[in-house]
Structure formats: structure tokens, C-alpha cells
Enzyme design. Structure first.
Site, PDB file in Angstrom:
ATOM      1  N   HIS A   1      -5.822   2.870   1.289  1.00  0.00           N
ATOM      2  CA  HIS A   1      -5.028   3.994   1.795  1.00  0.00           C
ATOM      3  C   HIS A   1      -5.647   4.659   3.031  1.00  0.00           C
ATOM      4  O   HIS A   1      -4.974   4.899   4.027  1.00  0.00           O
ATOM      5  CB  HIS A   1      -4.834   5.047   0.708  1.00  0.00           C
ATOM      6  CG  HIS A   1      -4.240   4.515  -0.558  1.00  0.00           C
ATOM      7  ND1 HIS A   1      -3.307   3.509  -0.577  1.00  0.00           N
ATOM      8  CD2 HIS A   1      -4.442   4.847  -1.855  1.00  0.00           C
ATOM      9  CE1 HIS A   1      -2.958   3.255  -1.833  1.00  0.00           C
ATOM     10  NE2 HIS A   1      -3.642   4.044  -2.628  1.00  0.00           N
TER      11      HIS A   1
ATOM     12  N   LYS B   1     -12.002  12.227  -6.507  1.00  0.00           N
ATOM     13  CA  LYS B   1     -11.220  12.674  -7.672  1.00  0.00           C
ATOM     14  C   LYS B   1     -11.839  13.974  -8.157  1.00  0.00           C
ATOM     15  O   LYS B   1     -13.007  14.271  -7.870  1.00  0.00           O
ATOM     16  CB  LYS B   1     -11.311  11.631  -8.782  1.00  0.00           C
ATOM     17  CG  LYS B   1     -10.735  10.281  -8.360  1.00  0.00           C
ATOM     18  CD  LYS B   1      -9.724   9.776  -9.348  1.00  0.00           C
ATOM     19  CE  LYS B   1      -9.135   8.455  -8.939  1.00  0.00           C
ATOM     20  NZ  LYS B   1      -7.733   8.517  -8.597  1.00  0.00           N
TER      21      LYS B   1
ATOM     22  N   ASP C   1     -10.921   1.621  -4.383  1.00  0.00           N
ATOM     23  CA  ASP C   1      -9.631   2.133  -4.847  1.00  0.00           C
ATOM     24  C   ASP C   1      -8.864   2.842  -3.734  1.00  0.00           C
ATOM     25  O   ASP C   1      -7.638   2.749  -3.672  1.00  0.00           O
ATOM     26  CB  ASP C   1      -9.887   3.112  -6.014  1.00  0.00           C
ATOM     27  CG  ASP C   1      -8.609   3.593  -6.668  1.00  0.00           C
ATOM     28  OD1 ASP C   1      -7.784   2.735  -7.003  1.00  0.00           O
ATOM     29  OD2 ASP C   1      -8.434   4.819  -6.831  1.00  0.00           O
TER      30      ASP C   1
ATOM     31  N   ASP D   1       0.911  -1.138   0.000  1.00  0.00           N
ATOM     32  CA  ASP D   1       0.000   0.000   0.000  1.00  0.00           C
ATOM     33  C   ASP D   1       0.950   1.187   0.000  1.00  0.00           C
ATOM     34  O   ASP D   1       1.590   1.474   1.017  1.00  0.00           O
ATOM     35  CB  ASP D   1      -0.872   0.009   1.269  1.00  0.00           C
ATOM     36  CG  ASP D   1      -1.857   1.155   1.241  1.00  0.00           C
ATOM     37  OD1 ASP D   1      -1.417   2.293   0.972  1.00  0.00           O
ATOM     38  OD2 ASP D   1      -3.046   0.935   1.487  1.00  0.00           O
ATOM     39  N   HIS D   2       1.073   1.853  -1.141  1.00  0.00           N
ATOM     40  CA  HIS D   2       2.194   2.814  -1.248  1.00  0.00           C
ATOM     41  C   HIS D   2       2.059   3.968  -0.246  1.00  0.00           C
ATOM     42  O   HIS D   2       3.041   4.652   0.032  1.00  0.00           O
ATOM     43  CB  HIS D   2       2.378   3.303  -2.693  1.00  0.00           C
ATOM     44  CG  HIS D   2       1.407   4.347  -3.139  1.00  0.00           C
ATOM     45  ND1 HIS D   2       0.167   4.039  -3.616  1.00  0.00           N
ATOM     46  CD2 HIS D   2       1.495   5.697  -3.169  1.00  0.00           C
ATOM     47  CE1 HIS D   2      -0.458   5.168  -3.923  1.00  0.00           C
ATOM     48  NE2 HIS D   2       0.317   6.193  -3.659  1.00  0.00           N
TER      49      HIS D   2
HETATM   50  C1  BG6 Z   1      -3.676   4.690  -6.133  1.00  0.00           C
HETATM   51  C2  BG6 Z   1      -5.063   4.751  -6.677  1.00  0.00           C
HETATM   52  O1  BG6 Z   1      -3.532   3.580  -5.281  1.00  0.00           O
HETATM   53  O2  BG6 Z   1      -3.402   5.884  -5.394  1.00  0.00           O
HETATM   54  C3  BG6 Z   1      -5.221   5.971  -7.576  1.00  0.00           C
HETATM   55  O3  BG6 Z   1      -5.328   3.571  -7.433  1.00  0.00           O
HETATM   56  C4  BG6 Z   1      -4.835   7.228  -6.828  1.00  0.00           C
HETATM   57  O4  BG6 Z   1      -6.553   6.074  -8.060  1.00  0.00           O
HETATM   58  C5  BG6 Z   1      -3.457   7.069  -6.188  1.00  0.00           C
HETATM   59  O5  BG6 Z   1      -4.804   8.294  -7.759  1.00  0.00           O
HETATM   60  C6  BG6 Z   1      -3.154   8.239  -5.270  1.00  0.00           C
HETATM   61  O6  BG6 Z   1      -1.838   8.169  -4.839  1.00  0.00           O
HETATM   62  P1  BG6 Z   1      -1.036   9.478  -4.405  1.00  0.00           P
HETATM   63  O7  BG6 Z   1       0.268   8.950  -3.927  1.00  0.00           O
HETATM   64  O8  BG6 Z   1      -0.919  10.324  -5.645  1.00  0.00           O
HETATM   65  O9  BG6 Z   1      -1.847  10.133  -3.355  1.00  0.00           O
END
Ligand code: BG6
Length: 480
Positions: free
Chosen positions: A240, A336, A235, A177-178
Site C-alpha cells: 500500500h 497498528k 503487510d 492492492d485495494h
Molecule cells: C490490508 C492489511 O491489506 O490493509 C491489513 O493486510 C490492514 O493489515 C488493511 O489493516 C488496511 O486497509 P484499510 O483500507 O482499512 O486502510
């Protein structure tokens, strides 16, 4: 041949021709090689018919686009980057042969990372393929990195966990989960558990509510095909926002060990009361203008059904039923095409019991202090407090105390680089455990399956008006 470095390994990307490899993985890998002199051999693999030279060309252009120096990139790609075409029928035996050959040629001792950079529907086939080809075990260590989304709901997440566990042990699995790789998200724990001044007040006696916002100013862009099948809760919220929420709510771990931290996070998820559907609001954007761009109506994107009801916005209120948090609403909100790009946690403290310094009517509610942890952009925090207005006998004004991460520390490392380094070092702390992903789906599956009214909101706004109702008489700290 000299002995390989202890961390020398083969980094196998399954699905290497996709955008993730180009934009995130290769730059992060190269930076790790440059910065820490790690010995990494990359094997890209996908069903696209090309050879080493073809993939090296892509890798070189990805790294040059990311701003790396051309001669160093060229020699690394020529010496250490390879490609293997995967059989369309999912035969991973030929991949196993190629891996053995590369390990011989590069003098590697069998340490391997497999990174699944694939569309989620292909995860089960790839995991089974790796397992059946004997690639779950080696003479060194073997680790498997799986991108999100991990499942579409509770059942599919369980099935996927079973497929993984048929071949791999949980200690080998790194579910990405980045958000957990972002410095400011990790800072939540440091901030809480090294500053007792806040931690002492981090509970139902002092906190009125917590608002977690991930607002994006971009629309779905070119990812509409995937997104229309997913929507905002799958998503973003299930992964997140749920992860950020657990870090805000968890108890102090016994140590910084991965198991100790993940156990506390799982406990939070287990304590969350089922989310009633009247505590959820969803929306979909229509045409409008954001800070970044003019955005067309969601339904006009290629890949989106003309009558799509997929939410591009979701807000919900949940409660953590434990001693610390009983009765404190956690408001989670993401969308979004919103007014600005902003990820933050706003901790709204309870107001003082009386309005001593204001001349107000009897039903006046005194001002609350708000601590806002800004996760991106302009990472840092802001603490709104009240001070005396000079000259006014009982005048009070709200002022922010402010800390900016980049002003203090300069550039912040990329999340993928942090996470890949941890995989290489075998540290699972910033990765999602099987039980965590299932607990999170337990909470949000009823929400993604519900037939909710989708309110429209113009791109560039703060989302549908109905989301305000979740806060009762209050207003969102940002975006009203
Ligand atoms: C991703 C989602 O995991 O995270 C995307 O699939 C989203 O839809 C993105 O835009 C957001 O990441 P960050 O790091 O730009 O907040």
C-alpha cells in the site's frame, strides 16, 4: 435463448467460504448488479462440503448484513449464485466441468473471472490447477484476480510470477492492492496533473520532504496468525505505501492507458535507492488504549509467539534518485494500535529563504507551507498557509484551507467495487504489474530480512520514539 449481454460472465471465487467473500466481494458484486444491471453469475468454490443451498444462505446473510433489500437479494442468490466443492488434492478438472455446465444453463459465452480469495501459500497450487484444467483460456475472455500479499520476498514473488505466466498472459492478470481502488488514492493523479499550480512546484526545488502515513487505531485482532508471519513491512509498506509513493512521485503518463501509467510507476520504483538499514525503525505495540478501544499487548494475541519480534510498526526514509526528486526524503510510516486511524500524504514545502515577518534569532527557520492529502478518514485535503494576523503590524498566523470530499460529493464508492468493475471492463490501470511487484520487493526484501531492533510502543501512541530520528531536526507533520 437470447444472446448474452457483452459483459455477461461467470465470476468464480476460489476460497469462497472466507471472510473476504462475505465482507467485501459479495456486497461489491451485488451492488454492481443492482447499479449497472450487469449480468453476473457467481460460482463460489472451496473445499468446504456444502451445496448451492448452503452457499446461498451464506451469501444472503452477507448481503442482508451489508444492508441490501431482502427480496431482491433472495431472488438474485436463488437464480445466480452457485457453489462447487473443490477436491482437497487440487483437482480443478471437476471445476472445469461445473463451469461448462453453468455456462450452458445460463447461456454465457465463456467470459470468466477467477478471483483467488485464498491464503497466499495456496496461490501457486490454485494457479497451476486452473492452468492444467485448461481454465486459463476459454471461448470468451478469462481474467485472474490475485489478492495481496503477492509473495513474501523477491524470490517468492518471482516464483509466483513464473507460475502465473506459465498459464496466463500478463494481460489477463489483476494483482489487487485495494489502496488503488480508493477514490482518494486515484485522486492523487487527478490532483497532480490537472492543477498545474501544484505540479509546477512538485519537485526538489520546492519540496523539503514527503511524509506518507498509514496509521491504524486497531490492533491485529483476529488476524494475528497471518500477521505474525508478515509484519508491517510485508503487510503494508511493500504494497500500500509503496503504491501511494509511486503515485506521488511518478511523472505525467503519456496517456491514461494502463500501460502508460504503470510504466511511469515502475520507473519510480526502479529509481529508488536501496534503503540503508539505519534509515529504518520498527516497533511492536504493548498494551494501551486507542481512540477505538483498550488493546492488549501484541504478544498476548492468540496465534502470536510469546517472544515474537514481528513489527507492528515500521517507518523508513527513502530517496528517489531522479531529476525531479534527488535529495528529497520520502518518509513512509505505518503502524497498528496507533493514536488514530489516519492515512495521509503530507507534502512539506521548502520555507522562504528569509524570515521577513518574524522577529527571530539568526538561526531561525521560516515556516513551511504543508499540503496534506487526506486519504482516509474525512477524505480531502488541507493546505496550511501563512496569513497576516489582523491588527499586528508584522504578525503572521498559519491557517488551513480545507476541502472535504464527502461534504462536496456525498458517499465515496467502496474500493472493492471500483476494482471489480475495472476487472469486468478489462481495465488494468489500478492493478499491480508483475514488474512493479518485483521492483517493490527488490527494495523491501533486505528490510524484511534484516535483524532490526524492535522498539516497543504503547497502543494509542504515535509509535516508537526512535522513528523521530528519521526526520533529523524536523517533526512528523502529524503525531510529532
Ligand atoms: C490490508 C492489511 O491489506 O490493509 C491489513 O493486510 C490492514 O493489515 C488493511 O489493516 C488496511 O486497509 P484499510 O483500507 O482499512 O486502510
Amino acid at each position: 435463448m437470447t444472446d448474452p449481454a457483452p459483459d455477461a460472465h461467470l465470476f468464480v471465487i476460489i476460497g469462497a467460504t472466507g471472510d473476504l467473500t462475505r465482507r467485501k466481494l459479495l456486497p461489491a458484486l451485488f451492488h454492481l448488479v443492482e447499479d449497472s444491471r450487469r449480468s453476473i453469475v457467481v460460482l463460489g468454490s472451496a473445499t468446504t462440503d456444502q451445496d448451492d443451498a448452503g452457499f446461498r444462505k451464506t451469501a444472503r446473510s452477507a448481503l442482508e448484513d451489508a444492508g441490501f433489500d431482502e427480496p431482491r437479494v433472495r431472488s438474485w442468490c436463488d437464480e445466480r449464485v452457485h457453489y462447487h466443492r473443490l477436491d482437497r488434492n487440487g483437482d480443478y478438472h471437476s471445476l472445469a466441468d461445473r463451469i461448462a455446465e453453468l455456462e450452458r444453463d445460463h447461456g454465457l459465452s465463456g467470459n470468466r473471472i477467477f478471483y483467488l480469495a485464498l491464503p497466499p501459500r495456496i496461490f501457486p497450487g490454485a494457479i497451476t490447477g486452473l492452468g492444467e484444467a485448461g481454465l486459463a483460456l476459454s471461448s470468451g475472455w478469462t481474467r485472474l484476480v490475485i489478492e495481496k500479499p503477492f509473495g513474501r520476498d523477491l524470490d517468492s514473488a518471482r516464483t509466483l510470477n513464473e507460475a502465473v505466466h506459465r498459464h496466463f498472459d500478463e494481460s489477463q492478470i489483476y494483482r489487487i492492492d485495494h489502496y488503488l481502488g480508493k477514490e482518494t488514492v486515484q485522486n492523487l493523479l487527478v490532483f497532480r496533473f490537472t492543477n498545474p499550480i501544484f505540479e509546477a512546484n512538485w519537485n526538489r526545488d520546492r519540496i523539503d520532504r514527503i511524509e506518507i502515513t498509514v496509521a491504524e487505531s486497531l490492533g491485529v485482532g483476529t488476524r494475528a496468525g497471518y500477521y505474525d508471519q508478515a509484519g508491517a513491512v510485508r503487510d503494508m509498506i511493500q504494497s500500500h505505501l509503496a503504491q501511494v509513493m509511486t503515485l506521488v512521485a511518478m511523472e505525467s503518463p503519456a496517456s491514461l492507458d494502463a500501460d502508460a501509467i504503470r510504466t511511469e510507476k515502475i520507473k519510480v520504483l526502479r529509481s529508488v535507492r536501496s534503503v540503508p538499514l539505519d534509515a529504518v525503525r520498527v516497533g511492536q505495540y504493548t498494551a494501551g488504549r486507542t481512540e477505538a478501544d483498550a488493546i492488549p499487548d501484541y504478544r498476548s494475541h492468540e496465534g502470536v509467539a510469546a517472544d515474537s519480534t514481528t513489527p507492528t510498526y515500521a517507518a523508513l526514509r527513502l530517496y528517489v534518485d531522479n531529476w525531479r526528486w534527488q535529495g528529497v526524503p520520502f518518509l513512509l510510516r505505518t503502524g497498528k494500535a496507533m493514536a488514530e486511524r489516519l492515512t495521509q500524504v503530507a507534502v512539506v514545502f521548502r520555507p522562504p529563504p528569509v524570515c521577513l515577518f518574524h522577529e527571530c534569532p539568526d538561526d531561525c527557520v521560516a515556516h513551511s507551507d504543508v499540503l496534506t492529502l487526506i486519504l482516509q478518514p474525512n477524505e480531502g485535503f488541507r493546505l496550511q498557509i501563512e496569513v497576516k494576523d489582523p491588527g499586528e503590524s508584522a504578525g503572521v498566523r498559519t491557517i488551513p484551507l480545507h476541502f472535504d470530499y464527502t461534504e462536496e460529493f456525498g458517499e465515496i464508492p467502496d474500493a472493492y467495487e471500483t476494482l471489480l468493475r475495472d476487472v469486468m471492463e478489462g481495465d488494468q490501470t489500478l492493478f499491480v504489474h508483475a514488474a512493479e511487484v518485483e521492483e517493490s520487493w527488490r527494495l523491501f526484501t533486505p528490510v524484511v530480512e534484516a535483524d532490526l531492533d524492535v522498539e516497543h510502543y504503547p497502543a494509542g501512541s504515535w509509535g516508537p520514539g526512535g522513528a523521530r530520528e528519521l526526520l533529523g531536526d524536523a517533526e512528523w507533520v502529524t503525531g510529532g
